[in-house]
Design a protein around this motif. Structure first.
Motif, PDB file in Angstrom:
ATOM      1  N   VAL A   1       0.863  -1.179   0.000  1.00 17.41           N
ATOM      2  CA  VAL A   1       0.000   0.000   0.000  1.00 17.41           C
ATOM      3  C   VAL A   1       0.898   1.227   0.000  1.00 17.41           C
ATOM      4  CG1 VAL A   1      -1.919  -1.149   1.159  1.00 17.41           C
ATOM      5  CG2 VAL A   1      -0.209   0.041   2.524  1.00 17.41           C
ATOM      6  N   LYS A   2       0.417   2.279  -0.632  1.00 16.56           N
ATOM      7  CA  LYS A   2       1.221   3.495  -0.749  1.00 16.56           C
ATOM      8  C   LYS A   2       0.422   4.681  -0.274  1.00 16.56           C
ATOM      9  CE  LYS A   2       4.112   5.985  -4.077  1.00 16.56           C
ATOM     10  NZ  LYS A   2       4.606   6.032  -5.485  1.00 16.56           N
ATOM     11  N   LYS A   3       1.053   5.495   0.572  1.00 15.26           N
ATOM     12  CA  LYS A   3       0.392   6.705   1.057  1.00 15.26           C
ATOM     13  C   LYS A   3       0.412   7.779  -0.027  1.00 15.26           C
ATOM     14  CE  LYS A   3       0.100   9.658   5.127  1.00 15.26           C
ATOM     15  NZ  LYS A   3       0.642   9.919   6.493  1.00 15.26           N
ATOM     16  N   ILE A   4      -0.772   8.290  -0.347  1.00 10.90           N
ATOM     17  CA  ILE A   4      -0.897   9.308  -1.393  1.00 10.90           C
ATOM     18  C   ILE A   4      -0.507  10.678  -0.828  1.00 10.90           C
ATOM     19  CG2 ILE A   4      -2.442  10.399  -3.056  1.00 10.90           C
ATOM     20  CD1 ILE A   4      -1.911   7.407  -3.544  1.00 10.90           C
ATOM     21  N   LEU A   5       0.423  11.332  -1.464  1.00 16.80           N
ATOM     22  CA  LEU A   5       0.903  12.634  -0.993  1.00 16.80           C
ATOM     23  C   LEU A   5       0.116  13.780  -1.622  1.00 16.80           C
ATOM     24  CD1 LEU A   5       4.758  11.933  -1.133  1.00 16.80           C
ATOM     25  CD2 LEU A   5       3.187  11.718   0.824  1.00 16.80           C
TER      26      LEU A   5
END
Length: 312
Positions: free
Chosen positions: A308-312
């Motif tokens: 999972v990737k944190k959206i900036l």
């Protein structure tokens, strides 16, 4: 930053002490399996080294969250998080003893650097056969916390086995699926659009009724469906691959919202070091035991994980 969320059935992680309240007699120094302190310590080392590598090629750091199955007690978890490859990281864990007759439970490891534990709770799956005889299985574990500041809920499972046969035992896994649905409905009442990961050894494949029932009725996303393959899986039985180990997500993991985590992709962690490297079982999980024969490997399951990737 990408984070790894993994699940690993680590095949009978018992200590060498006799627990008079559970059926752990197969894993004692004097048992037919000769489960000695040296073998136990070797297994702790191997499992710790495997966990540290899950997703590391992509993220350059160890998993943020790891659901585990077949844990005997807090003591083995303490030994695991302090093993050579994990002790450099600050892992905590959540574990409750369950009524399983063998004394094996689920647990959750979390990296304290990226996950803040808020609460945890266990749920018992009540199962009876046609004669009213209780079948004691593993509890389901719910853990709530903040992953890089975002609130998430993790539901860890180890559903009843197929020992009696797939069809005959299917009602047991459906009972577990219904309990997960009850947990999800409670979360929806108490949280606005809760972000949920349901992972575990379900002893069913993505196309079995218990999983399809859960996914359909709770509007979940099952990324493991794309990994189903005749030549790959998380566990192999009689030269047939199954994907019993799965990670399901609430559909809000597909949304692109700044500050929130989004699903990236799913994978079976079946690197060569976790596999039998020769013979007719080549490519299958490198097990600790085959029956009563000690093999000295890791587990009869491969880990699975999602990024999972944190959206900036």
């Amino acid at each position: 930053m990408q984070q790894t969320i993994a699940f690993y059935n680590i095949e009978n992680l018992f200590d060498v002490e006799d627990n008079p309240y559970t059926n752990d007699d197969d894993f004692l120094p004097a048992s037919d399996r000769h489960w000695t302190k040296r073998r136990y310590e070797k297994k702790i080392y191997k499992i710790g080294s495997a966990i540290a590598k899950i997703g590391k090629q992509e993220t350059k750091h160890p998993p943020a969250i790891v659901g585990l199955a077949e844990i005997e007690n807090d003591g083995v978890l303490e030994d695991l998080i302090h093993s050579p490859d994990l002790r450099r990281y600050d892992y905590g864990y959540v574990h409750y003893d369950s009524p399983d007759t063998r004394g094996i439970d689920v647990a959750l490891l979390y990296n304290k650097k990226v996950f803040e534990l808020l609460s945890s709770e266990r749920f018992t799956v009540f199962i009876e056969d046609d004669n009213g005889v209780r079948d004691y299985t593993r509890d389901i574990l719910l853990v709530t916390g903040l992953l890089e500041g975002e609130e998430m809920h993790f539901i860890v499972n180890h559903w009843p086995s197929r020992r009696e046969g797939e069809t005959k035992s299917a009602y047991k896994r459906m009972a577990a699926a219904n309990m997960v649905m009850e947990i999800l409905e409670t979360l929806k009442l108490n949280y606005e659009d809760p972000k949920v990961i349901i992972f575990g050894d379900f002893n069913d494949n993505p196309d079995n009724e218990s999983i399809r029932h859960l996914v359909k009725h709770e509007l979940l996303f099952n990324p493991m469906e794309t990994l189903v393959d005749l030549d790959h899986g998380s566990i192999n039985f009689e030269f047939h691959w199954n994907l019993f180990d799965q990670i399901l997500c609430s559909i809000n993991f597909l949304e692109t919202i700044p500050g929130n985590h989004k699903f990236d992709y799913a994978k079976i962690f079946n690197d060569k070091f976790l596999s039998q490297y020769k013979g007719k079982y080549s490519g299958q999980p490198y097990r600790t035991y085959v029956g009563k024969k000690y093999m000295g490997g890791f587990s009869d399951h491969f880990p699975v994980y999602i990024l999972v990737k944190k959206i900036l």
